[in-house]
Enzyme design. Sequence first.
Site, PDB file in Angstrom:
ATOM      1  CE1 TYR B 138      -3.466   2.601   0.484  1.00 37.26           C
ATOM      2  CE2 TYR B 138      -4.032   1.561   2.547  1.00 37.26           C
ATOM      3  CZ  TYR B 138      -4.299   2.493   1.568  1.00 37.26           C
ATOM      4  OH  TYR B 138      -5.404   3.298   1.684  1.00 37.26           O
ATOM      5  CE  LYS B 166      -5.782   2.402  -2.486  1.00 32.85           C
ATOM      6  NZ  LYS B 166      -6.358   3.025  -1.294  1.00 32.85           N
TER       7      LYS B 166
END
Lengths: 311, 311, 311, 311
Positions: B138, B166
């Site tokens: 992330y 992500k």
Amino acid sequence: MTLPAPLTGVVPPVCTPLTPDREVDVPSLIRLVDHLVEGGVHGLFVLGSSSEAAYLTDRHRRLVVETVVAHVGGQLPILAGAIDMTTPRVLDHVRYVTDAGADAVVVTAPFYTRTHPAEISRHYRLIASRSSVPVFAYDLPVSVHTKLSAELVLELAADGVLAGVKDSSGDEGGFRAVVMGARMDPAVSGFSVLTGSELVVDTALAMGADGAVPGLANVDPHGYVRLHRLCREGDWERARAEQERLCALFGMVHVGDRARMGGSSSGLGAFKAALYLRGVIACPVTAEPQVALSAGEVERVGKFLAATGLL
Amino acid sequence: MTLPAPLTGVVPPVCTPLTPDREVDVPSLIRLVDHLVEGGVHGLFVLGSSSEAAYLTDRHRRLVVETVVAHVGGQLPILAGAIDMTTPRVLDHVRYVTDAGADAVVVTAPFYTRTHPAEISRHYRLIASRSSVPVFAYDLPVSVHTKLSAELVLELAADGVLAGVKDSSGDEGGFRAVVMGARMDPAVSGFSVLTGSELVVDTALAMGADGAVPGLANVDPHGYVRLHRLCREGDWERARAEQERLCALFGMVHVGDRARMGGSSSGLGAFKAALYLRGVIACPVTAEPQVALSAGEVERVGKFLAATGLL
Amino acid sequence: MTLPAPLTGVVPPVCTPLTPDREVDVPSLIRLVDHLVEGGVHGLFVLGSSSEAAYLTDRHRRLVVETVVAHVGGQLPILAGAIDMTTPRVLDHVRYVTDAGADAVVVTAPFYTRTHPAEISRHYRLIASRSSVPVFAYDLPVSVHTKLSAELVLELAADGVLAGVKDSSGDEGGFRAVVMGARMDPAVSGFSVLTGSELVVDTALAMGADGAVPGLANVDPHGYVRLHRLCREGDWERARAEQERLCALFGMVHVGDRARMGGSSSGLGAFKAALYLRGVIACPVTAEPQVALSAGEVERVGKFLAATGLL
Amino acid sequence: MTLPAPLTGVVPPVCTPLTPDREVDVPSLIRLVDHLVEGGVHGLFVLGSSSEAAYLTDRHRRLVVETVVAHVGGQLPILAGAIDMTTPRVLDHVRYVTDAGADAVVVTAPFYTRTHPAEISRHYRLIASRSSVPVFAYDLPVSVHTKLSAELVLELAADGVLAGVKDSSGDEGGFRAVVMGARMDPAVSGFSVLTGSELVVDTALAMGADGAVPGLANVDPHGYVRLHRLCREGDWERARAEQERLCALFGMVHVGDRARMGGSSSGLGAFKAALYLRGVIACPVTAEPQVALSAGEVERVGKFLAATGLL
């Protein structure tokens, strides 16, 4: 015990000794606490940054505070960090550290999330309203990425929300504004202003600070206690000499090769290596994912100890 | 369920509805999940930033992942954030979200503590070695204060440590480097590159991204699913029109008066107000210490919904 | 004149009075210099940040240094800023300020461009090799967005590249490392360590600094000269009282409404308003595009002067 | 010539070739301009960041703009940077570049000094009111340490202050907001939105941008002109392939060893090495205090050229 108001003197942020498989090394922790108490410190701060609180699981954190309270609770004031991202998560930590007997909690502004002075104020007000013990603000912009303004700290002090501040911001102008503001406002009598710096304890006390929370006091509690006494006696010349010896000792935090590791690995690794070399803790390992010092780097820590009369 | 490799499509970071006293509002959460599933999304990401994960206690987090898995598990891939400061604390979260049935975990670099690329690498390697499900990185510098380099992401992908990323960094050049690197290296086939942006989903997919994780998809899942379909069909003109409608809708995140509140309060407050106005959740409240939108600000959220055909 | 080595005492960064149409107000500049000299200062620093050097054209800069040198040159050491982005541009400024008779130049690290410690070192070495007068480093991370490390400053001092440093970084730990390093290395005897802070002059001198370059000394040179004398006499108690009076006076920099203007507009605007109210300069205007203080804000500046005995 | 409104297409920021003793190499500059014109570019931007404007003295800057205007003025629109810290200093640059015949000036927000949106607005309004040619905003937070908000850019566009923006911020969301805002407001017809990125020209044009100002177009103008044409034709697949070839070529900016030098030394050093290897300029030297690429690093630049069909 009831926390003195203001809390004064040397309050080391206690390192958390670990076993080789990264469990809390309880016997070493007890030896470290004894080492600090024998050094004459005026309080203990567990679960702060030098304690690797960011790396300890809740289970580890609980064990640390329970161990230290059981060993010296009542004898010395024990402050406990409740380090987490936002109000609800911080409150969970406040609960178990106060259940374990901590005399005060130390809390940063919200981090990870984007925040705002109005939200920081709400944060501290909510925590204070739900904490059974006094709340200290922890100003640590290098971790939190927000600076607590002198104005906000003094407002929260005047409103009885904060009992003190541990200022590790390195901003001496802002620090002085809090010291002066706290002294001039009768509404904040008893508010405790503590510097988190290792390097300017003499000048912080000269400005009127109440005490210091230096990570390096793990390694040399006697030095910081001596420094504090000399400042209280107004013997600024000898205070400066003692402070400069400690500044030289602090050089150990840079032994780690920064191409291989970050500042925490190097600095906390050095503190733990020094405690290991001094025979206080059984194992110098730091928590994951920090990188270990090499044998040569540990040797250089030893040279810092030798050069300042500690080995 | 086994996670598709690569994971593709629209994977909304699911908001966490709260009751007025800040408990997880389970019926609203279920309605929100149904709203997303009916919107045609391709997966769900619980306990991310748009889920207010930073504000949820461990008890809340567990309840969220258990609720969503129980309701739609097996039907759609469910990714769960394991958001915490360092490896040992992240691993505790990995444990309970995978016990609850999450199909993958989403993990940031260490934060709060000072870190280093070598330590970030160790962090992900340790987590992957102890996780029973695939690990997504992330990349969220606004929260973590470190940017994951394309080089590091691709190295961890090639070594089988990461299943995807992500990317909410807003750095389109770095994003493109990951997309191109992943495509050119046969060792990373199946690696999933997802954009976390609401505003450039069309161009991210045009570059070759696998999917998107837009917070605004809570409010308008149909819009993002339509956008994704148009991109897959190569109908770039209509894709751009749809994207621009969503950009206009995204303007709602600025309704909050920034003299009174921070960016999270305004942005997450707007998403929740929109879900409330659309009848999906029962209460628009955000977690402490965020500041609530005023009645006038909520009204302006309604105007954004009306202007884009959602109310 | 030959610069004392080390340069010691109070060396104000001289404000640049402007006419209403933003030309250098030479008569006011001369009155300001007289005001400082009568206040007992030990040197003058023209074309620094408090001089609005960033806002002055080359023509203005030349006029300032020529005016001040013609008026007091030979009587007091005059340092001149050579503030520009990189080596070639800085060297142009070095040329005309030394032609005008400046006794030393003050130079920042490269800014605007992305830089590196090796390039900063090259920068200072090139400038020193081509300057006919001593070179001081100006450490001002708030403007330059790079911090000069103690290690680099001491290396350049030992190599005879730098004659001193003006440290406006606010990093007291780093400042102390330079003070201690300079004192311990015989190769750097004569190196001058000056603090740029208004708020910690007493503690900087207590640490062993040679002097101070406080912008606020424009407004109250007598106060800073008194403070310096008390420190030199070791009368730390009265020094602290004087410093605290000056800290209170410094509060004027916050009078400007930050919704309407930036920190320079507010701070430099307050200094100039104070000089105007004290009758030293004819017009309080600041350079474009700074925003002017309102009448009410100027009035508040007057209250700071009155409260500290200056009006 | 009159600047097209909007200005569209590929407008390279022209590198400034230097002789070994760091004078402007006029014959090489003319060859470089010819190379760009033959490549089909739609305008030239001199004295930008890729031109090493921050390193050029005023004398150098004048020579560059005079040389380029004399050689191709009237044939292509010529934009000139007027890069300095604040309004009065920028206006001095505006004067000589327009005297020399530049068709537009490109101006950043104030830097070095602390600033504020209200002051940035004043800055551009003052400059536009005193400039005889259109003013473009240059959004380059990596240098200026301030981001121009979409809101401010659009307000200045609507008021006729700005003729366009060169956005090198890397913030694609903000970029899109400007593109959409400019298109939707009839008051800003003719406003030119240019991306400064090398890596996302295809997607910027897909969003509706008017053109690009890629530093790498010095090395491969034909590539960027081809890319622009493919985008205008809506041939997104071949556009992507061309863009990806250019992304691979751009990898050259990382050849410099970052332990030895900063990002400018590496990136601008690579561009100049590539121009040297392609036979366009006589000497690859960069301005002081940048560090030169090693022979091995230059060789690696050659490999990037070979791999993308340029050598």
